[in-house]
Scaffold this motif. Structure first.
Motif, mmCIF file in Angstrom:
data_model
loop_
_atom_site.group_PDB
_atom_site.id
_atom_site.type_symbol
_atom_site.label_atom_id
_atom_site.label_comp_id
_atom_site.label_asym_id
_atom_site.label_seq_id
_atom_site.Cartn_x
_atom_site.Cartn_y
_atom_site.Cartn_z
ATOM 1 N N LYS A 72 66.174 -1.986 -41.673
ATOM 2 C CA LYS A 72 66.973 -1.898 -42.901
ATOM 3 C C LYS A 72 67.983 -3.039 -42.929
ATOM 4 O O LYS A 72 68.703 -3.253 -41.959
ATOM 5 C CB LYS A 72 67.704 -0.559 -42.977
ATOM 6 N N VAL A 73 68.039 -3.749 -44.041
ATOM 7 C CA VAL A 73 68.994 -4.834 -44.238
ATOM 8 C C VAL A 73 69.859 -4.485 -45.444
ATOM 9 O O VAL A 73 69.345 -4.229 -46.538
ATOM 10 C CB VAL A 73 68.278 -6.179 -44.467
ATOM 11 N N PHE A 84 72.813 -3.681 -51.955
ATOM 12 C CA PHE A 84 71.391 -3.990 -52.100
ATOM 13 C C PHE A 84 70.749 -3.865 -50.716
ATOM 14 O O PHE A 84 71.292 -4.359 -49.722
ATOM 15 C CB PHE A 84 71.193 -5.393 -52.671
ATOM 16 N N TYR A 85 69.599 -3.226 -50.689
ATOM 17 C CA TYR A 85 68.936 -2.952 -49.414
ATOM 18 C C TYR A 85 67.495 -3.454 -49.445
ATOM 19 O O TYR A 85 66.810 -3.405 -50.483
ATOM 20 C CB TYR A 85 68.901 -1.450 -49.130
ATOM 21 N N GLY A 86 67.046 -3.907 -48.275
ATOM 22 C CA GLY A 86 65.641 -4.213 -48.062
ATOM 23 C C GLY A 86 65.135 -3.425 -46.862
ATOM 24 O O GLY A 86 65.881 -3.206 -45.889
ATOM 25 N N PHE A 87 63.884 -2.973 -46.913
ATOM 26 C CA PHE A 87 63.330 -2.126 -45.855
ATOM 27 C C PHE A 87 61.955 -2.626 -45.434
ATOM 28 O O PHE A 87 61.144 -3.039 -46.271
ATOM 29 C CB PHE A 87 63.180 -0.674 -46.329
ATOM 30 N N GLY A 88 61.708 -2.559 -44.149
ATOM 31 C CA GLY A 88 60.368 -2.709 -43.599
ATOM 32 C C GLY A 88 60.042 -1.432 -42.846
ATOM 33 O O GLY A 88 60.702 -1.108 -41.852
ATOM 34 N N VAL A 89 59.076 -0.674 -43.328
ATOM 35 C CA VAL A 89 58.755 0.653 -42.769
ATOM 36 C C VAL A 89 57.528 0.528 -41.879
ATOM 37 O O VAL A 89 56.452 0.158 -42.344
ATOM 38 C CB VAL A 89 58.515 1.685 -43.890
ATOM 39 N N GLY A 106 60.178 -1.979 -48.852
ATOM 40 C CA GLY A 106 60.946 -1.252 -49.853
ATOM 41 C C GLY A 106 62.209 -1.993 -50.239
ATOM 42 O O GLY A 106 62.697 -2.865 -49.501
ATOM 43 N N ALA A 107 62.748 -1.647 -51.403
ATOM 44 C CA ALA A 107 63.992 -2.243 -51.872
ATOM 45 C C ALA A 107 64.770 -1.196 -52.650
ATOM 46 O O ALA A 107 64.180 -0.343 -53.324
ATOM 47 C CB ALA A 107 63.722 -3.461 -52.745
ATOM 48 N N ARG A 108 66.099 -1.249 -52.543
ATOM 49 C CA ARG A 108 66.951 -0.325 -53.281
ATOM 50 C C ARG A 108 68.235 -1.031 -53.687
ATOM 51 O O ARG A 108 68.818 -1.796 -52.900
ATOM 52 C CB ARG A 108 67.286 0.901 -52.429
ATOM 53 N N ALA A 109 68.657 -0.772 -54.917
ATOM 54 C CA ALA A 109 69.931 -1.260 -55.421
ATOM 55 C C ALA A 109 70.794 -0.069 -55.784
ATOM 56 O O ALA A 109 70.326 0.856 -56.468
ATOM 57 C CB ALA A 109 69.717 -2.156 -56.635
ATOM 58 N N ASP A 121 64.877 2.131 -56.972
ATOM 59 C CA ASP A 121 64.057 2.041 -55.761
ATOM 60 C C ASP A 121 62.674 1.487 -56.063
ATOM 61 O O ASP A 121 62.148 1.648 -57.173
ATOM 62 C CB ASP A 121 63.863 3.428 -55.122
ATOM 63 N N ALA A 122 62.064 0.902 -55.039
ATOM 64 C CA ALA A 122 60.665 0.496 -55.108
ATOM 65 C C ALA A 122 60.104 0.481 -53.693
ATOM 66 O O ALA A 122 60.800 0.111 -52.743
ATOM 67 C CB ALA A 122 60.506 -0.871 -55.760
#
Length: 352
Positions: A72-73, A84-89, A106-109, A121-122
């Motif tokens: 998670k970034v 703002f977040y970026g995810f690698g699951v 994934g991404a979330r604002a 979210d996406a």
């Protein structure tokens, strides 16, 4: 079907969380490892909680699901109070050892507009259609309002339908592969009555709720709330319920709390009422409005010691016999089961 706790006998252990956290130049904040990240605001239903492979059971006393292995970034915009977040699951529920190609992104604002907190979210993954989500929470007078909208493709949902020549192929989407282990003629005859097929088009799952808290004493307050859930991919006809247990793929696909088309819930929580400072009472009622089945439950919690809590509950099922919350069946080859009536449970929880 009414719990996400392990059902095996005897002690068991799981690794719930293990992560490291660091920052890059005080602008990027990174968390790597097994961790909990929840998308959405729903109390009972969480259609946008895409980062957990298993949906939370609304009746569980606490969330027993383990964390998800991910990167998670977080990139905060401090002047606006946005994130703002970026995810690698790195977890795949269908593969214990996923390859790099199977990592989901994934991404979330999280933004604030006119006093309302809004989340966008996406989630994308190879071999899977993208999933999108929108959630919000805000306050109006003494009311707390929240809502989630999950937007997904029909291929994500595997439904049973009466067998017929116009039914799409069993494979594809989220549908499990056909299991041909059982060759009992009675079971095969019953299973042939229902086929399994993915849905098509865009499907929406939306939840909206309201909470109100009232202080009735110097140090005491109670909270009451209501929630509504619209589940477009759910079933509107209980006649297909037997196919959720036995179908042409010989795979049960009954998904409690996400089976019907429409749901509603009411709850009231009384933490530490009056002089009972170590006790909490919670009363909740959940309804599948589509099949008119209900479950009402009273949860009791008492803190014995600082880190030890006694928890107990009693639940009553009522409404339409054969509905989701009063599920009974008589299926050749599988036997019969009377409709559910009462649930009882007790536990000691140790927090370490």
């Amino acid at each position: 079907g009414f719990t996400t706790f392990p059902t095996s006998r005897g002690p068991s252990s799981i690794l719930d969380q293990m992560w490291i956290r660091f920052d890059i130049l005080n602008h990027l904040f990174v968390t790597a490892g097994k961790q909990h990240v929840h998308w959405g605001t729903g109390r009972f239903w969480q259609p946008t909680d895409y980062l957990h492979p298993v949906k939370r059971n609304p009746l569980d006393v606490f969330d027993a699901r383990p964390g998800t292995t991910m990167l998670k970034v977080d990139v905060p915009w401090e002047q606006r109070g946005w994130n703002f977040y970026g995810f690698g699951v790195f977890e795949d529920p269908n593969d214990a050892t996923p390859t790099l190609n199977e990592v989901a992104g994934g991404a979330r604002a999280e933004i604030v507009v006119l006093g309302a907190e809004i989340g966008l979210d996406a989630l994308v993954k190879k071999g899977q259609k993208p999933r999108y989500g929108i959630d919000f929470s805000t306050g109006i007078w003494e009311l707390d309002i929240h809502g989630d909208v999950g937007i997904r493709y029909g291929q994500d949902f595997c439904n049973v339908v009466p067998a017929g020549p116009n039914v799409a192929s069993n494979g594809g989407g989220s549908c499990p592969a056909q299991d041909t282990i059982s060759m009992d003629p009675t079971i095969m005859t019953q299973a042939a009555m229902f086929d399994v097929a993915p849905l098509s088009g865009i499907k929406v799952q939306a939840v909206g709720g309201v909470d109100w808290s009232h202080k009735y004493n110097d140090n005491d307050m109670f909270t009451v709330g209501a929630e509504y859930f619209y589940n477009q991919p759910g079933y509107s006809d209980t006649s297909v319920y037997p196919g959720l247990l036995l179908n042409s793929n010989y795979t049960p696909i009954l998904n409690f709390f996400y089976t019907g088309r429409q749901y509603a819930a009411l709850y009231a929580s009384f933490p530490a009422p009056y002089s009972w400072n170590l006790t909490t009472f919670t009363l909740s009622t959940l309804s599948n409005l589509t099949d008119q089945s209900f479950i009402s439950r009273l949860d009791y919690s008492y803190t014995l010691l600082t880190h030890i809590t006694l928890e107990a509950f009693v639940g009553v099922h009522y409404g339409h016999s054969g509905g989701e919350f009063r599920l009974g069946f008589d299926i050749p080859g599988l036997g019969s089961r009377d409709p559910s009536l009462i649930d009882l449970g007790a536990a000691l929880r140790l927090k370490i």
